[in-house]
Design a protein around this motif. Structure first.
Motif, PDB file in Angstrom:
ATOM      1  N   ASP A  25       0.793  -1.227   0.000  1.00  0.00           N
ATOM      2  CA  ASP A  25       0.000   0.000   0.000  1.00  0.00           C
ATOM      3  C   ASP A  25       0.826   1.279   0.000  1.00  0.00           C
ATOM      4  N   ARG A  26       2.152   1.189  -0.016  1.00  0.00           N
ATOM      5  CA  ARG A  26       3.077   2.318  -0.096  1.00  0.00           C
ATOM      6  C   ARG A  26       2.972   3.288   1.077  1.00  0.00           C
ATOM      7  N   LYS A  27       2.442   2.844   2.205  1.00  0.00           N
ATOM      8  CA  LYS A  27       2.355   3.700   3.386  1.00  0.00           C
ATOM      9  C   LYS A  27       3.701   3.715   4.104  1.00  0.00           C
ATOM     10  N   SER A  28       3.993   4.823   4.772  1.00  0.00           N
ATOM     11  CA  SER A  28       5.272   4.946   5.464  1.00  0.00           C
ATOM     12  C   SER A  28       5.168   4.386   6.884  1.00  0.00           C
ATOM     13  N   THR A  29       6.305   4.036   7.411  1.00  0.00           N
ATOM     14  CA  THR A  29       6.415   3.551   8.782  1.00  0.00           C
ATOM     15  C   THR A  29       7.287   4.539   9.540  1.00  0.00           C
ATOM     16  N   THR A  30       6.834   4.954  10.720  1.00  0.00           N
ATOM     17  CA  THR A  30       7.616   5.866  11.545  1.00  0.00           C
ATOM     18  C   THR A  30       7.989   5.176  12.841  1.00  0.00           C
ATOM     19  N   GLY A  31       9.071   5.621  13.428  1.00  0.00           N
ATOM     20  CA  GLY A  31       9.499   5.041  14.689  1.00  0.00           C
ATOM     21  C   GLY A  31      10.394   5.993  15.444  1.00  0.00           C
ATOM     22  N   GLY A  32      10.568   5.706  16.693  1.00  0.00           N
ATOM     23  CA  GLY A  32      11.446   6.515  17.522  1.00  0.00           C
ATOM     24  C   GLY A  32      11.714   5.826  18.837  1.00  0.00           C
ATOM     25  N   TYR A  33      12.724   6.289  19.519  1.00  0.00           N
ATOM     26  CA  TYR A  33      13.023   5.765  20.844  1.00  0.00           C
ATOM     27  C   TYR A  33      13.645   6.851  21.692  1.00  0.00           C
ATOM     28  N   GLN A  34      13.479   6.715  23.004  1.00  0.00           N
ATOM     29  CA  GLN A  34      13.948   7.715  23.953  1.00  0.00           C
ATOM     30  C   GLN A  34      14.804   7.039  25.024  1.00  0.00           C
ATOM     31  N   PHE A  35      15.892   7.691  25.341  1.00  0.00           N
ATOM     32  CA  PHE A  35      16.804   7.228  26.376  1.00  0.00           C
ATOM     33  C   PHE A  35      16.872   8.263  27.486  1.00  0.00           C
ATOM     34  N   LEU A  36      16.916   7.825  28.705  1.00  0.00           N
ATOM     35  CA  LEU A  36      17.217   8.670  29.851  1.00  0.00           C
ATOM     36  C   LEU A  36      18.531   8.152  30.402  1.00  0.00           C
ATOM     37  N   GLY A  37      19.572   8.952  30.217  1.00  0.00           N
ATOM     38  CA  GLY A  37      20.911   8.460  30.519  1.00  0.00           C
ATOM     39  C   GLY A  37      21.254   7.388  29.496  1.00  0.00           C
ATOM     40  N   ARG A  38      21.625   6.200  29.978  1.00  0.00           N
ATOM     41  CA  ARG A  38      21.945   5.098  29.086  1.00  0.00           C
ATOM     42  C   ARG A  38      20.833   4.078  29.004  1.00  0.00           C
ATOM     43  N   ARG A  39      19.672   4.390  29.599  1.00  0.00           N
ATOM     44  CA  ARG A  39      18.572   3.424  29.635  1.00  0.00           C
ATOM     45  C   ARG A  39      17.458   3.783  28.667  1.00  0.00           C
ATOM     46  N   LEU A  40      17.006   2.777  27.950  1.00  0.00           N
ATOM     47  CA  LEU A  40      15.872   2.945  27.054  1.00  0.00           C
ATOM     48  C   LEU A  40      14.614   3.057  27.903  1.00  0.00           C
ATOM     49  N   ILE A  41      13.876   4.155  27.743  1.00  0.00           N
ATOM     50  CA  ILE A  41      12.667   4.333  28.549  1.00  0.00           C
ATOM     51  C   ILE A  41      11.396   4.225  27.720  1.00  0.00           C
ATOM     52  N   SER A  42      11.504   4.382  26.403  1.00  0.00           N
ATOM     53  CA  SER A  42      10.313   4.315  25.570  1.00  0.00           C
ATOM     54  C   SER A  42      10.718   4.113  24.120  1.00  0.00           C
ATOM     55  N   TRP A  43       9.863   3.402  23.373  1.00  0.00           N
ATOM     56  CA  TRP A  43      10.062   3.287  21.939  1.00  0.00           C
ATOM     57  C   TRP A  43       8.709   3.098  21.278  1.00  0.00           C
ATOM     58  N   GLN A  44       8.622   3.457  20.010  1.00  0.00           N
ATOM     59  CA  GLN A  44       7.392   3.289  19.267  1.00  0.00           C
ATOM     60  C   GLN A  44       7.705   3.040  17.800  1.00  0.00           C
ATOM     61  N   CYS A  45       6.820   2.307  17.160  1.00  0.00           N
ATOM     62  CA  CYS A  45       6.906   2.036  15.734  1.00  0.00           C
ATOM     63  C   CYS A  45       5.479   1.928  15.234  1.00  0.00           C
ATOM     64  N   LYS A  46       5.163   2.660  14.160  1.00  0.00           N
ATOM     65  CA  LYS A  46       3.786   2.671  13.683  1.00  0.00           C
ATOM     66  C   LYS A  46       3.738   2.816  12.172  1.00  0.00           C
ATOM     67  N   LYS A  47       2.869   2.018  11.565  1.00  0.00           N
ATOM     68  CA  LYS A  47       2.588   2.180  10.146  1.00  0.00           C
ATOM     69  C   LYS A  47       1.532   3.262  10.025  1.00  0.00           C
ATOM     70  N   ARG A  48       1.807   4.284   9.246  1.00  0.00           N
ATOM     71  CA  ARG A  48       0.898   5.411   9.096  1.00  0.00           C
ATOM     72  C   ARG A  48      -0.398   4.989   8.415  1.00  0.00           C
ATOM     73  N   THR A  49      -1.486   5.687   8.712  1.00  0.00           N
ATOM     74  CA  THR A  49      -2.781   5.363   8.128  1.00  0.00           C
ATOM     75  C   THR A  49      -2.993   6.034   6.780  1.00  0.00           C
ATOM     76  N   ILE A  50      -2.141   7.014   6.435  1.00  0.00           N
ATOM     77  CA  ILE A  50      -2.244   7.689   5.143  1.00  0.00           C
ATOM     78  C   ILE A  50      -0.902   7.591   4.429  1.00  0.00           C
ATOM     79  N   VAL A  51      -0.909   7.829   3.141  1.00  0.00           N
ATOM     80  CA  VAL A  51       0.317   7.806   2.352  1.00  0.00           C
ATOM     81  C   VAL A  51       0.941   9.198   2.384  1.00  0.00           C
ATOM     82  N   ALA A  52       2.212   9.291   2.781  1.00  0.00           N
ATOM     83  CA  ALA A  52       2.915  10.578   2.805  1.00  0.00           C
ATOM     84  C   ALA A  52       3.232  11.010   1.372  1.00  0.00           C
TER      85      ALA A  52
END
Length: 71
Positions: A25-52
């Motif tokens: 479907d040619r939709k884009s996937t976005t992702g990101g992650y957050q660190f506090l110090g050297r520890r991973l505290i959050s991450w996300q990955c999502k396929k977008r609902t619309i085509v960029a």
């Protein structure tokens, strides 16, 4: 990349996108992650609902989502 100093810790956030990466479907996937110090505290990955329309828009959406997660 977002830096926010918190005492001896640093909050770092990273984001990226794959413009039109889904072969069906040619939709884009976005992702990101957050660190506090050297520890991973959050991450996300999502396929977008619309085509960029462009790689710039896909990257902007990824960065905006990552900043929202930090806040």
């Amino acid at each position: 990349m977002v830096f926010l100093g918190l005492n001896s810790f640093e909050l770092e956030a990273f984001s990226d996108s794959d413009y039109g990466g889904a072969s069906l479907d040619r939709k884009s996937t976005t992702g990101g992650y957050q660190f506090l110090g050297r520890r991973l505290i959050s991450w996300q990955c999502k396929k977008r609902t619309i085509v960029a329309n462009s790689t710039t828009k896909a990257e902007y959406v990824a960065a905006a989502n990552c900043c929202g997660q930090v806040l």
